[in-house]
Motif scaffolding. Structure first.
Motif, PDB file in Angstrom:
ATOM      1  N   LEU A 113      46.614  27.805  43.926  1.00 33.29           N
ATOM      2  CA  LEU A 113      46.023  28.375  43.313  1.00 33.29           C
ATOM      3  C   LEU A 113      45.540  27.840  41.824  1.00 33.29           C
ATOM      4  O   LEU A 113      46.310  27.048  41.426  1.00 33.29           O
ATOM      5  N   ILE A 114      44.276  28.253  41.398  1.00 37.54           N
ATOM      6  CA  ILE A 114      43.745  27.558  40.410  1.00 37.54           C
ATOM      7  C   ILE A 114      44.061  28.234  39.180  1.00 37.54           C
ATOM      8  O   ILE A 114      44.076  27.723  38.183  1.00 37.54           O
ATOM      9  N   ASN A 115      44.225  29.661  39.386  1.00 31.00           N
ATOM     10  CA  ASN A 115      44.249  30.508  38.280  1.00 31.00           C
ATOM     11  C   ASN A 115      45.585  30.106  37.597  1.00 31.00           C
ATOM     12  O   ASN A 115      46.528  29.579  38.311  1.00 31.00           O
ATOM     13  N   ARG A 116      45.881  30.744  36.432  1.00 34.49           N
ATOM     14  CA  ARG A 116      47.052  30.481  35.668  1.00 34.49           C
ATOM     15  C   ARG A 116      47.463  31.766  35.092  1.00 34.49           C
ATOM     16  O   ARG A 116      46.644  32.466  34.621  1.00 34.49           O
ATOM     17  N   PRO A 117      48.821  31.950  35.335  1.00 31.86           N
ATOM     18  CA  PRO A 117      49.155  33.486  34.752  1.00 31.86           C
ATOM     19  C   PRO A 117      48.725  33.649  33.241  1.00 31.86           C
ATOM     20  O   PRO A 117      48.528  34.927  32.994  1.00 31.86           O
ATOM     21  N   GLN A 118      48.806  32.832  32.446  1.00 31.98           N
ATOM     22  CA  GLN A 118      48.556  33.036  30.981  1.00 31.98           C
ATOM     23  C   GLN A 118      46.870  33.174  30.595  1.00 31.98           C
ATOM     24  O   GLN A 118      46.857  33.565  29.695  1.00 31.98           O
ATOM     25  N   GLU A 119      46.021  32.940  31.711  1.00 33.82           N
ATOM     26  CA  GLU A 119      44.653  33.036  31.205  1.00 33.82           C
ATOM     27  C   GLU A 119      44.523  34.548  31.079  1.00 33.82           C
ATOM     28  O   GLU A 119      45.111  35.315  31.302  1.00 33.82           O
ATOM     29  N   LYS A 120      43.170  34.653  30.317  1.00 41.43           N
ATOM     30  CA  LYS A 120      42.640  36.219  30.184  1.00 41.43           C
ATOM     31  C   LYS A 120      42.306  36.885  31.365  1.00 41.43           C
ATOM     32  O   LYS A 120      41.802  36.022  32.295  1.00 41.43           O
ATOM     33  N   PRO A 121      42.536  38.051  31.295  1.00 43.26           N
ATOM     34  CA  PRO A 121      42.296  38.835  32.743  1.00 43.26           C
ATOM     35  C   PRO A 121      40.873  38.777  32.993  1.00 43.26           C
ATOM     36  O   PRO A 121      39.936  38.728  32.332  1.00 43.26           O
ATOM     37  N   THR A 122      40.430  38.676  34.138  1.00 37.89           N
ATOM     38  CA  THR A 122      39.137  38.753  34.859  1.00 37.89           C
ATOM     39  C   THR A 122      38.391  40.002  34.755  1.00 37.89           C
ATOM     40  O   THR A 122      37.148  40.062  34.960  1.00 37.89           O
ATOM     41  N   CYS A 123      39.400  41.283  34.803  1.00 40.43           N
ATOM     42  CA  CYS A 123      38.514  42.490  34.808  1.00 40.43           C
ATOM     43  C   CYS A 123      39.009  43.444  33.641  1.00 40.43           C
ATOM     44  O   CYS A 123      40.008  43.441  33.352  1.00 40.43           O
ATOM     45  N   TYR A 124      38.011  44.135  33.070  1.00 41.47           N
ATOM     46  CA  TYR A 124      38.537  45.044  32.024  1.00 41.47           C
ATOM     47  C   TYR A 124      37.651  46.536  32.454  1.00 41.47           C
ATOM     48  O   TYR A 124      36.670  46.492  32.453  1.00 41.47           O
ATOM     49  N   SER A 125      38.697  47.396  32.677  1.00 40.22           N
ATOM     50  CA  SER A 125      37.976  48.728  32.975  1.00 40.22           C
ATOM     51  C   SER A 125      37.904  49.655  31.617  1.00 40.22           C
ATOM     52  O   SER A 125      38.654  49.697  30.937  1.00 40.22           O
ATOM     53  N   ARG A 126      36.539  49.720  31.488  1.00 43.05           N
ATOM     54  CA  ARG A 126      36.191  50.672  30.257  1.00 43.05           C
ATOM     55  C   ARG A 126      36.681  52.049  30.436  1.00 43.05           C
ATOM     56  O   ARG A 126      37.011  52.566  29.087  1.00 43.05           O
ATOM     57  N   ARG A 127      36.541  52.626  31.603  1.00 44.09           N
ATOM     58  CA  ARG A 127      37.132  54.079  31.726  1.00 44.09           C
ATOM     59  C   ARG A 127      38.577  54.037  31.627  1.00 44.09           C
ATOM     60  O   ARG A 127      39.010  55.016  30.998  1.00 44.09           O
TER      61      ARG A 127
END
Length: 170
Positions: A113-127
């Motif tokens: 895995l290249i992701n790191r748990p502390q990174e900014k989330p990749t998805c934001y639900s405006r709804r």
């Protein structure tokens, strides 16, 4: 007066993937699932340093993952996309069944895995005003060592933030 053209769309279909390659980089398509429930697209970049496989995936949260359909190369392979799965490894508080499936598959295929748990989330639900990280990047060990991941600011109307993978010395 010009005629109007009517475009039809698949009702309630979400998702979709696109893989863009710069015109100056020679590449060939290796596979394309073309399914609505689990989409995957693998291309091979024909680089002077050796071929690099990139698989782009999307799996709807309502369907079963079909990870077994992806042929992972032993080396020089990136797998990325929206897996709609939860694991503490990529920033969720709890693991779900899809997260277990993704982690088991990564171990079987020797992907890191290249992701790191502390990174900014990749998805934001405006709804729903919530953040999540359904977008994962993983690689064979040789490529993981050379790759960094950056989550960018949200663009336009998409609920997903762009993610940049920088590969050094490939």
């Amino acid at each position: 007066r010009p005629k109007r053209r009517t475009l039809t769309t698949t009702p309630h279909f979400k998702g979709g993937i696109i893989t863009l390659i710069k015109n100056s980089i020679p590449a060939v398509e290796v596979s394309n699932s073309g399914k609505e429930d689990f989409e995957s697209h693998t291309i091979k970049l024909l680089l002077p340093s050796g071929d690099l496989h990139i698989t782009n995936c999307y799996s709807s949260p309502e369907t079963t993952l079909a990870l077994h359909t992806i042929k992972v190369e032993v080396s020089r392979h990136l797998v990325l996309g929206d897996f709609n799965s939860h694991s503490p490894s990529w920033g969720y508080a709890k693991m779900d069944a899809r997260g277990v499936e993704v982690e088991d598959w990564m171990m079987e295929e020797k992907l890191i895995l290249i992701n790191r748990p502390q990174e900014k989330p990749t998805c934001y639900s405006r709804r729903w005003k919530t953040s999540s990280t359904p977008d994962l990047a993983m690689a064979t060990g040789d490529i993981k060592r050379l790759t960094t991941r950056e989550v960018c600011s949200q663009l336009g109307g998409s609920d997903h933030r762009p993610v940049i993978l920088n590969m050094h010395s490939i």
